[in-house]
Scaffold this active site. Structure first.
Site, mmCIF file in Angstrom:
data_model
loop_
_atom_site.group_PDB
_atom_site.id
_atom_site.type_symbol
_atom_site.label_atom_id
_atom_site.label_comp_id
_atom_site.label_asym_id
_atom_site.label_seq_id
_atom_site.Cartn_x
_atom_site.Cartn_y
_atom_site.Cartn_z
ATOM 1 N NE ARG A 32 17.889 -30.711 -44.199
ATOM 2 C CZ ARG A 32 17.420 -30.029 -43.045
ATOM 3 N NH1 ARG A 32 16.794 -30.619 -42.461
ATOM 4 N NH2 ARG A 32 17.855 -28.847 -42.837
ATOM 5 C CG ASP A 141 15.180 -34.530 -30.927
ATOM 6 O OD1 ASP A 141 15.446 -33.379 -30.401
ATOM 7 O OD2 ASP A 141 15.276 -35.224 -31.739
HETATM 8 C C1 SAM Z 1 15.482 -26.560 -34.061
HETATM 9 S S1 SAM Z 1 15.677 -28.044 -32.745
HETATM 10 C C2 SAM Z 1 15.455 -27.354 -31.319
HETATM 11 C C3 SAM Z 1 16.385 -27.758 -30.207
HETATM 12 C C4 SAM Z 1 16.400 -27.006 -28.741
HETATM 13 N N1 SAM Z 1 15.036 -27.157 -28.059
HETATM 14 C C5 SAM Z 1 16.539 -25.438 -29.120
HETATM 15 O O1 SAM Z 1 15.473 -24.568 -28.974
HETATM 16 O O2 SAM Z 1 17.680 -25.273 -29.235
HETATM 17 C C6 SAM Z 1 14.272 -29.024 -33.096
HETATM 18 C C7 SAM Z 1 14.234 -30.274 -32.446
HETATM 19 O O3 SAM Z 1 13.097 -31.032 -32.485
HETATM 20 C C8 SAM Z 1 12.967 -32.529 -32.767
HETATM 21 N N2 SAM Z 1 11.768 -32.672 -33.172
HETATM 22 C C9 SAM Z 1 11.024 -32.580 -34.265
HETATM 23 N N3 SAM Z 1 9.844 -33.007 -34.411
HETATM 24 C C10 SAM Z 1 9.934 -33.767 -33.095
HETATM 25 C C11 SAM Z 1 8.765 -34.627 -32.448
HETATM 26 N N4 SAM Z 1 7.636 -35.001 -33.154
HETATM 27 N N5 SAM Z 1 8.862 -35.079 -31.371
HETATM 28 C C12 SAM Z 1 10.559 -34.897 -30.422
HETATM 29 N N6 SAM Z 1 11.281 -34.141 -31.232
HETATM 30 C C13 SAM Z 1 11.112 -33.520 -32.404
HETATM 31 C C14 SAM Z 1 14.125 -32.400 -33.832
HETATM 32 O O4 SAM Z 1 14.522 -33.603 -33.972
HETATM 33 C C15 SAM Z 1 15.131 -31.358 -33.489
HETATM 34 O O5 SAM Z 1 16.246 -31.974 -32.583
#
Ligand code: SAM
Length: 275
Positions: A32, A141
């Site tokens: 990445r 996010d």
């Molecule tokens: C796998 S996606 C899940 C998206 C959605 N909630 C779903 O279940 O389809 C995880 C998301 O969490 C966000 N993320 C990771 N760490 C985070 C943090 N500390 N605060 C806010 N968002 C975070 C990532 O950028 C990503 O967009």
């Protein structure tokens, strides 16, 4: 990538996001970051570590998080949550909103927007005039690129495949090779960048929080702290939805009652504990 470089980057990621990068993730991290090295024309990971610690470090740390976060999402993912939202959670809240009470929903890790737009169309199906009331869906996010995409509300036709055609027609309009959310959907939505481990800039409480498939990347202390903070951010009786492989553990468990699979309600605070 040397052991020292890996440890340095993993520590920064953990400090900034609570995400744990185990040794097994080293090749993923390298793959990445290769794109970042090309964009920045840096020769190797050592130079990248220097950049993280230099004057452009704070900005680069945001790109680093963008590069390592997993953004997989889908419309109506874990569909039982949206059924519960429509059938159990929203009806009384909509009645109260019609009577003048404020209604707030939060998609706390909204990725490219499929989750909050699924919440929005579920809400609008039952409450078409929501925009005339004090109703908002907040989508946040940590990843600024994802926040921009969610805010644009543009989706490829494939992404909309889980959305029933009648809802696509009602809430989306053709755009380029796909679709974009109509203004009446966007009107009840707000978007912002927010790291869940930072302070939250909210003045009021929420009625519904979706935080799915995100806490799974955090260490248990960070995850349990987050559950507690959700307990504080929800109104009594408010609904919390978490991801299919997550569970509400630690001290916050006593604040919630399970109401379905990975679905909870905030308990009322006992009168003796109220200030
Ligand atoms: C796998 S996606 C899940 C998206 C959605 N909630 C779903 O279940 O389809 C995880 C998301 O969490 C966000 N993320 C990771 N760490 C985070 C943090 N500390 N605060 C806010 N968002 C975070 C990532 O950028 C990503 O967009």
């Amino acid at each position: 990538m040397t052991d020292g470089q890996f440890r340095k980057i993993a520590a920064i990621v953990h400090q900034d996001s609570g995400i744990i990068l185990s040794e097994s993730k080293r090749s993923l991290l390298m793959a990445r970051l290769n794109r970042r090295l090309r964009v920045l024309t840096l020769p190797d990971y050592g130079a990248y570590c220097d950049r993280l610690e230099g004057p452009d470090g704070p900005q680069e740390r945001r790109h680093l998080l963008s590069a390592i976060t997993t953004n997989v999402t889908a419309f109506f993912r874990e569909g039982h949550h949206f059924q519960a939202l429509a059938q159990e959670v929203l009806p009384p809240l909509i009645a109260q909103a019609r009577a003048g009470r404020r209604l707030r929903l939060w998609s706390a890790a909204s990725s490219s927007g499929e989750e909050p737009y699924s919440m929005a169309v579920t809400l609008l199906d039952a409450f078409p005039d929501a925009a005339q009331h004090d109703v908002l869906i907040l989508a946040t996010d940590i990843d600024p690129e994802m926040v921009d995409r969610a805010q644009q509300g543009r989706f490829a036709s494939d992404a909309l495949a889980p959305v029933p055609p009648a809802q696509v027609k009602r809430y989306f309009q053709p755009h380029a090779a796909g679709f974009e959310a109509k203004p009446e959907v966007r009107r009840i939505m707000r978007f912002g960048e927010l790291n869940l481990h930072d302070d939250w800039p909210f003045s009021g409480r929420f009625d519904v929080i979706f935080c799915r498939n995100t806490a799974i990347y955090f260490d248990s202390a960070a995850r349990q702290r987050l559950w507690l903070r959700f307990g504080g951010a929800l109104n009594e009786g408010g609904a919390l939805f978490i991801g299919h492989s997550e569970r509400l553990d630690g001290p916050a468990a006593g604040l919630f009652a399970a109401t379905g699979t990975t679905q909870y309600r905030r308990n009322a605070t006992p009168a003796s504990a109220r200030t």
